[in-house]
Write a protein that holds these residues in place. Structure first.
Motif, PDB file in Angstrom:
ATOM      1  N   THR A  68       1.609  32.354  86.151  1.00 27.09           N
ATOM      2  CA  THR A  68       1.218  32.357  84.743  1.00 27.09           C
ATOM      3  C   THR A  68       0.085  31.366  84.496  1.00 27.09           C
ATOM      4  O   THR A  68      -0.085  30.385  85.220  1.00 27.09           O
ATOM      5  CB  THR A  68       2.398  31.998  83.834  1.00 27.09           C
ATOM      6  OG1 THR A  68       2.948  30.740  84.241  1.00 27.09           O
ATOM      7  CG2 THR A  68       3.498  33.053  83.909  1.00 27.09           C
ATOM      8  N   GLY A  69      -0.663  31.632  83.432  1.00 25.15           N
ATOM      9  CA  GLY A  69      -1.767  30.755  83.044  1.00 25.15           C
ATOM     10  C   GLY A  69      -3.000  31.580  82.704  1.00 25.15           C
ATOM     11  O   GLY A  69      -3.157  32.715  83.161  1.00 25.15           O
ATOM     12  N   GLU A  70      -3.896  31.024  81.906  1.00 28.79           N
ATOM     13  CA  GLU A  70      -5.090  31.745  81.469  1.00 28.79           C
ATOM     14  C   GLU A  70      -5.954  32.192  82.649  1.00 28.79           C
ATOM     15  O   GLU A  70      -6.624  33.210  82.594  1.00 28.79           O
ATOM     16  CB  GLU A  70      -5.913  30.869  80.519  1.00 28.79           C
ATOM     17  CG  GLU A  70      -5.249  30.610  79.174  1.00 28.79           C
ATOM     18  CD  GLU A  70      -4.957  31.895  78.404  1.00 28.79           C
ATOM     19  OE1 GLU A  70      -5.790  32.837  78.478  1.00 28.79           O
ATOM     20  OE2 GLU A  70      -3.899  31.970  77.754  1.00 28.79           O
ATOM     21  N   LYS A  71      -5.936  31.429  83.736  1.00 28.14           N
ATOM     22  CA  LYS A  71      -6.764  31.740  84.901  1.00 28.14           C
ATOM     23  C   LYS A  71      -5.969  32.455  86.002  1.00 28.14           C
ATOM     24  O   LYS A  71      -6.427  32.524  87.139  1.00 28.14           O
ATOM     25  CB  LYS A  71      -7.364  30.450  85.466  1.00 28.14           C
ATOM     26  CG  LYS A  71      -8.333  29.753  84.533  1.00 28.14           C
ATOM     27  CD  LYS A  71      -8.666  28.354  85.010  1.00 28.14           C
ATOM     28  CE  LYS A  71      -9.325  28.365  86.384  1.00 28.14           C
ATOM     29  NZ  LYS A  71      -9.668  27.004  86.846  1.00 28.14           N
ATOM     30  N   ALA A  72      -4.789  32.975  85.671  1.00 30.20           N
ATOM     31  CA  ALA A  72      -3.909  33.535  86.706  1.00 30.20           C
ATOM     32  C   ALA A  72      -4.571  34.668  87.484  1.00 30.20           C
ATOM     33  O   ALA A  72      -4.545  34.693  88.725  1.00 30.20           O
ATOM     34  CB  ALA A  72      -2.605  34.013  86.076  1.00 30.20           C
ATOM     35  N   ALA A  73      -5.182  35.629  86.777  1.00 29.71           N
ATOM     36  CA  ALA A  73      -5.812  36.761  87.468  1.00 29.71           C
ATOM     37  C   ALA A  73      -6.974  36.288  88.326  1.00 29.71           C
ATOM     38  O   ALA A  73      -7.130  36.703  89.486  1.00 29.71           O
ATOM     39  CB  ALA A  73      -6.289  37.797  86.450  1.00 29.71           C
ATOM     40  N   GLU A  74      -7.800  35.418  87.771  1.00 26.07           N
ATOM     41  CA  GLU A  74      -8.955  34.884  88.509  1.00 26.07           C
ATOM     42  C   GLU A  74      -8.518  34.172  89.776  1.00 26.07           C
ATOM     43  O   GLU A  74      -9.123  34.332  90.849  1.00 26.07           O
ATOM     44  CB  GLU A  74      -9.709  33.921  87.588  1.00 26.07           C
ATOM     45  CG  GLU A  74     -10.871  33.195  88.229  1.00 26.07           C
ATOM     46  CD  GLU A  74     -11.472  32.161  87.296  1.00 26.07           C
ATOM     47  OE1 GLU A  74     -12.125  31.224  87.790  1.00 26.07           O
ATOM     48  OE2 GLU A  74     -11.282  32.279  86.061  1.00 26.07           O
TER      49      GLU A  74
END
Length: 391
Positions: A68-74
């Motif tokens: 999880t986290g705003e940068k998870a996909a990146e």
């Protein structure tokens, strides 16, 4: 990277459903660090039941992780060659955890599990997507190595949670949807292959993903461990459903042409040789930006020395892992998985053989018990997949 729920177990463990399996008469064996059911009524009987009806498999040994986290996909795209950022909420994709040298550290399923937050008319708020979240299911024998690898390489702003208090149940077969819809009140009616949803079934919060490891239509259900036995009892109360062991799971996945990590793919195997290029989306294959890209690009450009292929073997004697493959007197490969196919009533195998001989129909020989058996390269899957892809 921050992390939660770190626990490492070296000894043979027990799964949440251990007592349930034993109560059903399962024969238990050590597998991936756990005592697991190899069979209940016999491998062939269980195999055929799953092909005709619906089999219930306990796959709780698998690692369930949440990133999880705003940068998870990146951050995940640095380690996986698939397109994670473009994966829509509620969709699942097969991918690979890659090493710097282009080897495969593990194969896995990744789901965009970003939650939808309902709006509140009284408070004047609108519905919106919550914090980005990705649900990963990794191989049981590799989960601790995978967790360590992810922890080392993911950014500190991303949180990795090991869902070690969850069981994982697979319901597989042509009547899996019928049985599950009856129990879950038609919750999965509109779903198709690789769809994933969260469903609160009474006090049981479940993640239901339309996928599996048998080539049949089916579902993987993540459930809090404390509710796993009750859920299995409910499912097995349906006339179509019986518990199925590891033995039939292996023969089913072999017929489906699905590789088993640690056997058909390893850290010494690259995705090109393993015939897993579909897991490398075209754009990411060309642009790179993921661990191992340079090494894999070189194999793509030069061509692999060997390729994973299917083999159909004459007679009834199965070729097991390690059996040597010959073209004339020259050894040209080695079997990585093999057995007798209950569906086809003949021996089948997967093998890595020299690329020049990998075309379908190529005549070869496999050495079994000091005898050379005639074999030929066959397309996979050996038994057609029956995934539900909608109308």
């Amino acid at each position: 990277m921050s992390e939660e729920n770190e626990t490492f177990e070296d000894e043979i463990g027990t799964l949440p459903l251990d007592a349930w399996h034993r109560g059903k008469g399962a024969r238990m064996v050590p597998f991936a660090g756990y005592e697991m059911p190899i069979q209940y009524d016999g491998i062939v009987v269980e195999h055929n039941w799953t092909r005709d009806q619906a089999g219930l498999f306990d796959v709780s040994h698998m690692g369930q992780l949440m990133v999880t986290g705003e940068k998870a996909a990146e951050e995940l795209e640095k380690l996986l060659p698939g397109a994670i950022a473009s994966l829509k909420p509620g969709r699942t994709r097969y991918s690979l955890l890659m090493a710097e040298d282009g080897g495969i550290l593990d194969d896995l399923m990744v789901t965009n599990a970003t939650p939808w937050i309902e709006g509140d008319e009284e408070e004047g708020t609108e519905g919106h997507w919550g914090e980005p979240a990705y649900y990963l299911v990794v191989n049981g024998a590799m989960k601790w190595d995978d967790i360590a690898h992810l922890r080392e390489h993911l950014d500190d702003d991303v949180t990795l949670t090991h869902m070690d208090e969850h069981a994982l149940i697979a319901l597989q077969g042509p009547n899996a949807a019928t049985a599950l819809n009856r129990v879950m009140r038609n919750v999965i009616d509109d779903s198709v292959f690789m769809d994933s949803l969260v469903h609160d079934f009474g006090e049981w919060p479940l993640r239901i993903t339309r996928s599996g490891y048998t080539g049949e239509d089916g579902f993987e259900i993540s459930v809090p461990a404390e509710f796993a036995e009750s859920l299995c009892d409910r499912l097995c109360a349906e006339i179509e459903v019986r518990p199925i062991g590891l033995g039939a799971r292996d023969s089913l996945r072999l017929e489906a042409g699905l590789p088993l990590y640690g056997h058909d793919i390893t850290e010494k195997t690259d995705p090109v040789s393993a015939d897993l290029l579909f897991a490398l989306t075209k754009k990411r294959r060309e642009e790179g930006g993921w661990m191992g890209h340079e090494a894999v690009a070189k194999v793509l450009a030069d061509g692999p020395a060997q390729k994973r292929v299917g083999l159909e073997i004459d007679g009834r004697l199965p070729a097991r892992e390690g059996a040597l493959v010959y073209s004339g007197e020259k050894q040209v490969g080695r079997v990585t998985s093999g057995g007798f196919s209950p569906t086809l009533e003949r021996p089948i195998a997967m093998a890595y053989i020299d690329t020049a001989l990998a075309d379908e129909g190529t005549e070869l020989e496999v050495e079994v018990r000091n005898k050379r058996l005639s074999a030929k390269v066959a397309s996979m899957p050996f038994v057609p997949h029956r995934y539900h892809r909608g109308k």
